[in-house]
Scaffold this active site. Sequence first.
Site, PDB file in Angstrom:
ATOM      1  N   GLY A   1       7.032 -47.982   6.668  1.00 54.15           N
ATOM      2  CA  GLY A   1       6.446 -46.643   6.750  1.00 54.15           C
ATOM      3  C   GLY A   1       6.533 -46.069   8.148  1.00 54.15           C
ATOM      4  CE  LYS A   2       1.575 -48.048  11.379  1.00 54.44           C
ATOM      5  NZ  LYS A   2       1.540 -49.059  10.278  1.00 54.44           N
TER       6      LYS A   2
ATOM      7  CG  ASP B   1       7.348 -66.402  15.054  1.00 57.78           C
ATOM      8  OD1 ASP B   1       6.687 -65.357  15.277  1.00 57.78           O
ATOM      9  OD2 ASP B   1       6.906 -67.541  15.242  1.00 57.78           O
ATOM     10  N   GLY B   2       8.278 -62.892  15.427  1.00 52.84           N
ATOM     11  CA  GLY B   2       8.173 -61.938  16.524  1.00 52.84           C
ATOM     12  C   GLY B   2       7.577 -62.524  17.794  1.00 52.84           C
TER      13      GLY B   2
ATOM     14  CG  ASP C   1       1.843 -51.661  12.220  1.00 49.37           C
ATOM     15  OD1 ASP C   1       0.623 -51.533  12.471  1.00 49.37           O
ATOM     16  OD2 ASP C   1       2.319 -51.438  11.099  1.00 49.37           O
TER      17      ASP C   1
ATOM     18  CB  CYS D   1      -4.562 -51.165   8.778  1.00 48.99           C
ATOM     19  SG  CYS D   1      -3.855 -52.610   8.002  1.00 48.99           S
TER      20      CYS D   1
END
Lengths: 270, 373
Positions: free
Chosen positions: B175-176, B226-227, B244, B299
């Site tokens: 979405g972003k 893996d970020g 995010d 979120c």
Amino acid sequence: NLLPNVANNDPASLQRHTGPELSLPCLLDMGFTQTQAEQIFEFACKTSGGSATKHCLSTLTVLFMLGLNPSSVMKVLTKCPILYTIKESLLQERISNLRKLGLVEGSLQRVVVHYPAILTLPVKKIKHVTLFLREKCLFTVQQVTQILRDSPAIMHEDLAQLEYKFQYVYFRMGIKQAEMVKHRLFRSTLEELRTRHTFLERRGLYQTPDKKGQTVIANPKLDSVLNVDLDTFLLAHAANASAEEYDVFRRLVAREWKQEERHHGDCQAE
Amino acid sequence: GKWATSRPKYPPTTLALQHFDVTYSSQLGHLWPSVRVALLSERKYGALLNNFSLNDVEEDLASQGCRDFVTDTDRKEHVSMEQDPEVEFSETSDSTSVEQRDTFGQHQLSQPHLSPTIKCFVFPRGDITRFKPARPDSSGLLGYYLMDAASVLPCLALDVHAGHNLLDLCAAPGGKTLALLQTQAIRFLCLNDSSISRTSRLKKVLQSYLPKELLTREKLRITSFDGTKWGEIEQNTFDRVLVDVPCTTDRHSLMEDDNNIFSKSRTGERRGLPQLQLQLLLAGVVAACPGGEIVYSTCTLSHIQNVGVVEQAIHLARENHGIHLKVVDLRPLAHMFRNTFHFASDVQLGELVIPHLAANFGPIYLCKLKRLS
Ligand SMILES: C[S@@+](CC[C@H](N)C(=O)[O-])C[C@H]1O[C@@H](n2cnc3c(N)ncnc32)[C@H](O)[C@@H]1O
């Protein structure tokens, strides 16, 4: 002085009017005003020719015998004109059934004046509902009488709906029969009750009691949820809630519930 | 019957609610009941406009009564607020925040620079109308993407300029990413998400919204690393980084028992979230070039996962990497959109959109950092 002035409290003089003749003078005689008398006369003539005039007269007699004064009788007939056409014996039977159910003098008259439609229901139907209240909802005989007295409209409600309302309040809100009767639960619509309760519940201010009937927080009393106007309700239970929030909430849950019902219907159809 | 239940005594949604009742009632105080009922009721969506679709959805949406919240801000009111910098929602006011707002007064409240090509339509306050599903145009591209409108804020805050290199470290389902791509300013975009299944969902989303010319190797790279290890691959590279992170996804955790982070079996994973978030943010910081900007977003309402993580990241970036970070003030941005969203008034770092029945968006937390060295 409940009886018409000209009737002199003499049953015989009332009997005189039960003859087939219905006329303006005889209505005036009973204590109706000119306008009231014209209204009744006109209605009786309009409806099914001659036969209605006969029932009309007997209906008037039954209502006077109950002890209602002309203006109350007029109120009853305006609210529920179908009573003009009901046979005298049926009306008598229905009234004595209400007495049997515990409506004492005074209460009986009040119920008839406030909710004349009660006299349109067959004795069988009323028995059915009272039996339902006792067997399915476990109200006592006295409680059923009280419900009948405070909320006679219950007799016209759909039993499935009624059962749902009872179960909702009993199980979800954890409220016992005595309190339901005391706070005249059956006067409120399920929708308003459910909306207010769910609003409190989602705000964290109402909890369904566990099996032992216990909750972590103290639930508000049914009376203060049910029998107050919206502003008072918001002020009492949700000090920071605005009317705007409640209004959006009401529309949101109405849609939610409609969808659930539809979903429920779909599942049953499968 | 209606009253018999075969559900477990404490389903994950119930556990989540119990957890939030404890943590958020102390964090939000008297605001919690109002946030709670909003979280437990149907959320609102926004329609992120897809500039690449040929359909004229904009007119269609406007005729249904929605408006683009990004451009539809009341500038006149903005001016009057500058003179009276009291908090936007009186119900959220408290003494500390008023003081804080006072100090930033008139001079600092400049209009934030925003990309005008990001458009997100919402129905007005209190309007509960739902959006219809988007329809494909003649070439199969969908006209809009439905998402929490507050999710657009981190993308706006990232402030993409022409020629920028971008990293979206946890990108799926996208979405972003779509919002960022609407700027049409990005030179190169790295999309990453450690979950392979979610990365493939991301690819499908991109295919339904973007013309093929934009989905080339020269413009886009999609990976499933893996970020937290990103710093080992690429350092000092990106002008802009969006981090995010996975979080307790408060709304989802309250509404869905499936795949719920509050289920007993995932307790360890849930407790490890702040650590994972910290590592992801640090990796994002390291991947940004000096002078580059990083937006961290979640979120959740959780203070620990939001402000807590940012504070630690600032500290550890300096200690472990010698990187100095500056927190970019997002109050002008929040101020600009205060008619669409409810912002919490007492967040020490960053901005937090809190759910409210009349504007049931969020929760979305965002904090912007600038790399100084
Ligand atoms: C909040 S979601 C991202 C939503 C996305 N940015 C959007 O707007 O559609 C968080 C994502 O982080 C991913 N994730 C979890 N752990 C990760 C890790 N160690 N490295 C990279 N991605 C991770 C999850 O698979 C999930 O898709």
